[in-house]
Design a protein around this motif. Structure first.
Motif, PDB file in Angstrom:
ATOM      1  N   GLN A   1       0.836  -1.214   0.000  1.00 35.45           N
ATOM      2  CA  GLN A   1       0.000   0.000   0.000  1.00 35.45           C
ATOM      3  C   GLN A   1       0.868   1.260   0.000  1.00 35.45           C
ATOM      4  OE1 GLN A   1      -3.083   0.237   2.942  1.00 35.45           O
ATOM      5  NE2 GLN A   1      -3.966  -1.737   2.375  1.00 35.45           N
ATOM      6  N   ILE A   2       1.937   1.240   0.803  1.00 37.57           N
ATOM      7  CA  ILE A   2       2.831   2.404   0.851  1.00 37.57           C
ATOM      8  C   ILE A   2       3.433   2.636  -0.524  1.00 37.57           C
ATOM      9  CG2 ILE A   2       5.048   3.243   1.781  1.00 37.57           C
ATOM     10  CD1 ILE A   2       4.234   1.780   4.448  1.00 37.57           C
ATOM     11  N   GLU A   3       3.827   1.544  -1.167  1.00 36.70           N
ATOM     12  CA  GLU A   3       4.435   1.654  -2.486  1.00 36.70           C
ATOM     13  C   GLU A   3       3.432   2.168  -3.529  1.00 36.70           C
ATOM     14  OE1 GLU A   3       7.230  -1.129  -3.488  1.00 36.70           O
ATOM     15  OE2 GLU A   3       7.155  -0.684  -5.638  1.00 36.70           O
ATOM     16  N   GLN A   4       2.194   1.664  -3.440  1.00 42.57           N
ATOM     17  CA  GLN A   4       1.211   2.000  -4.469  1.00 42.57           C
ATOM     18  C   GLN A   4       0.567   3.362  -4.251  1.00 42.57           C
ATOM     19  OE1 GLN A   4      -1.442  -1.412  -4.728  1.00 42.57           O
ATOM     20  NE2 GLN A   4       0.349  -2.749  -4.881  1.00 42.57           N
ATOM     21  N   MET A   5       0.259   3.702  -2.988  1.00 40.28           N
ATOM     22  CA  MET A   5      -0.459   4.979  -2.771  1.00 40.28           C
ATOM     23  C   MET A   5       0.455   6.100  -2.291  1.00 40.28           C
ATOM     24  SD  MET A   5      -2.831   4.168   0.590  1.00 40.28           S
ATOM     25  CE  MET A   5      -3.708   2.751   0.001  1.00 40.28           C
ATOM     26  N   GLY A   6       1.698   5.750  -1.986  1.00 45.11           N
ATOM     27  CA  GLY A   6       2.626   6.746  -1.458  1.00 45.11           C
ATOM     28  C   GLY A   6       2.484   6.838   0.059  1.00 45.11           C
ATOM     29  N   LEU A   7       3.572   7.200   0.722  1.00 44.05           N
ATOM     30  CA  LEU A   7       3.590   7.197   2.185  1.00 44.05           C
ATOM     31  C   LEU A   7       2.567   8.169   2.780  1.00 44.05           C
ATOM     32  CD1 LEU A   7       4.824   6.087   4.754  1.00 44.05           C
ATOM     33  CD2 LEU A   7       6.642   7.820   4.567  1.00 44.05           C
ATOM     34  N   GLU A   8       2.429   9.356   2.177  1.00 46.07           N
ATOM     35  CA  GLU A   8       1.512  10.353   2.757  1.00 46.07           C
ATOM     36  C   GLU A   8       0.070   9.868   2.765  1.00 46.07           C
ATOM     37  OE1 GLU A   8       1.830  14.331   1.220  1.00 46.07           O
ATOM     38  OE2 GLU A   8       4.014  14.296   1.473  1.00 46.07           O
ATOM     39  N   SER A   9      -0.367   9.314   1.630  1.00 46.23           N
ATOM     40  CA  SER A   9      -1.750   8.814   1.560  1.00 46.23           C
ATOM     41  C   SER A   9      -1.935   7.651   2.514  1.00 46.23           C
ATOM     42  CB  SER A   9      -2.094   8.339   0.151  1.00 46.23           C
ATOM     43  OG  SER A   9      -1.947   9.399  -0.736  1.00 46.23           O
ATOM     44  N   TYR A  10      -0.948   6.765   2.546  1.00 45.26           N
ATOM     45  CA  TYR A  10      -1.044   5.611   3.441  1.00 45.26           C
ATOM     46  C   TYR A  10      -1.207   6.085   4.883  1.00 45.26           C
ATOM     47  CZ  TYR A  10       0.326   1.635   6.298  1.00 45.26           C
ATOM     48  OH  TYR A  10       0.348   0.663   7.275  1.00 45.26           O
ATOM     49  N   LEU A  11      -0.357   7.034   5.289  1.00 45.52           N
ATOM     50  CA  LEU A  11      -0.394   7.484   6.684  1.00 45.52           C
ATOM     51  C   LEU A  11      -1.669   8.269   6.992  1.00 45.52           C
ATOM     52  CD1 LEU A  11       3.344   8.437   7.334  1.00 45.52           C
ATOM     53  CD2 LEU A  11       2.109   6.412   8.138  1.00 45.52           C
ATOM     54  N   SER A  12      -2.161   9.031   6.002  1.00 47.15           N
ATOM     55  CA  SER A  12      -3.398   9.761   6.311  1.00 47.15           C
ATOM     56  C   SER A  12      -4.561   8.791   6.479  1.00 47.15           C
ATOM     57  CB  SER A  12      -3.687  10.862   5.279  1.00 47.15           C
ATOM     58  OG  SER A  12      -3.934  10.294   4.035  1.00 47.15           O
ATOM     59  N   ASN A  13      -4.485   7.621   5.816  1.00 52.19           N
ATOM     60  CA  ASN A  13      -5.503   6.584   6.043  1.00 52.19           C
ATOM     61  C   ASN A  13      -5.399   5.961   7.436  1.00 52.19           C
ATOM     62  OD1 ASN A  13      -6.867   6.617   3.630  1.00 52.19           O
ATOM     63  ND2 ASN A  13      -5.518   5.127   2.650  1.00 52.19           N
ATOM     64  N   GLN A  14      -4.244   6.055   8.030  1.00 50.73           N
ATOM     65  CA  GLN A  14      -4.034   5.432   9.356  1.00 50.73           C
ATOM     66  C   GLN A  14      -4.464   6.347  10.505  1.00 50.73           C
ATOM     67  OE1 GLN A  14      -3.167   2.245   9.454  1.00 50.73           O
ATOM     68  NE2 GLN A  14      -3.027   2.328   7.214  1.00 50.73           N
ATOM     69  N   ALA A  15      -4.684   7.619  10.164  1.00 48.69           N
ATOM     70  CA  ALA A  15      -5.010   8.574  11.230  1.00 48.69           C
ATOM     71  C   ALA A  15      -6.445   8.371  11.714  1.00 48.69           C
ATOM     72  CB  ALA A  15      -4.823   9.993  10.720  1.00 48.69           C
ATOM     73  N   GLU A  16      -6.694   8.795  12.920  1.00 44.49           N
ATOM     74  CA  GLU A  16      -8.004   8.632  13.553  1.00 44.49           C
ATOM     75  C   GLU A  16      -9.096   9.278  12.683  1.00 44.49           C
ATOM     76  OE1 GLU A  16      -9.465   8.756  18.164  1.00 44.49           O
ATOM     77  OE2 GLU A  16      -7.716   9.895  17.519  1.00 44.49           O
ATOM     78  N   GLY A  17     -10.207   8.538  12.522  1.00 44.59           N
ATOM     79  CA  GLY A  17     -11.335   9.093  11.762  1.00 44.59           C
ATOM     80  C   GLY A  17     -11.175   8.982  10.270  1.00 44.59           C
ATOM     81  N   ALA A  18     -10.055   8.379   9.813  1.00 47.88           N
ATOM     82  CA  ALA A  18      -9.846   8.228   8.369  1.00 47.88           C
ATOM     83  C   ALA A  18     -10.850   7.229   7.801  1.00 47.88           C
ATOM     84  CB  ALA A  18      -8.430   7.772   8.076  1.00 47.88           C
ATOM     85  N   ALA A  19     -11.259   7.453   6.556  1.00 52.83           N
ATOM     86  CA  ALA A  19     -12.205   6.535   5.914  1.00 52.83           C
ATOM     87  C   ALA A  19     -11.513   5.209   5.622  1.00 52.83           C
ATOM     88  CB  ALA A  19     -12.734   7.151   4.640  1.00 52.83           C
ATOM     89  N   GLY A  20     -12.295   4.142   5.543  1.00 56.41           N
ATOM     90  CA  GLY A  20     -11.788   2.820   5.120  1.00 56.41           C
ATOM     91  C   GLY A  20     -11.202   2.073   6.204  1.00 56.41           C
TER      92      GLY A  20
END
Ligand code: FE2
Ligand code: FE2
Length: 159
Positions: free
Chosen positions: A140-159
């Motif tokens: 996922q980090i490779e495909q979506m980039g580290l920033e997108s991956y990490l923003s998905n990990q933050a509290e309240g993130a979708a998915g």
């Protein structure tokens, strides 16, 4: 029931690996919590709990085989300084665990201890699941980039 001495030694080595993993994952899990990566925090915390079960099952088996569980020994702990670094270090530990459980299963077969084979196989499957989890995160980090991956990990993130 008296167990094979060589197998008891290996079960204690696996126990040290599990206790080390619990500590490493607890630290990683709390670092992620501190950064606000809630999903990563929960996923790594769950992994630490899996390792706690493994330690518990190994202790049960060692006691049943009339050995002495060694719970005071930890191997060197590898703390990552960023989320991808943590995931990489945890993946290394999990791959080492897969190798160690495969080797222990071979030994348990050799000494004719099928119940230990069964227990170690159950744990091995969970360790393979942990490797798989790390591989998914890295993909996922490779495909979506580290920033997108990490923003998905933050509290309240979708998915
Ligand atoms: Fe484990
Ligand atoms: Fe694991």
């Amino acid at each position: 029931m008296k167990g094979n001495e060589k197998l008891l030694t290996v079960l204690n080595e696996l126990l040290a690996d599990e206790l080390t993993a619990i500590s490493q994952y607890m630290v990683h899990s709390e670092m992620c919590d501190n950064w606000g990566y809630d999903k990563l925090h929960k996923a790594i915390e769950k992994q630490a709990l899996d390792e706690m079960h493994h330690a518990e099952w190994l202790i049960q088996r060692i006691i049943f085989l009339e050995g002495a569980p060694v719970v005071a020994k930890l191997n060197p702990i590898q703390i990552g300084q960023s989320a991808p670094d943590m995931i990489g270090k945890d993946q290394d530990a999990e791959q080492a665990a897969v190798r160690a459980y495969n080797a222990a299963i071979r030994l348990a077969h050799e000494v004719d201890d099928q119940a230990s084979v069964d227990l170690l196989t159950n744990i091995l499957k969970m360790e393979e699941g942990h490797v798989d989890w790390a591989e998914k995160q890295r993909a996922q980090i490779e495909q979506m980039g580290l920033e997108s991956y990490l923003s998905n990990q933050a509290e309240g993130a979708a998915g």
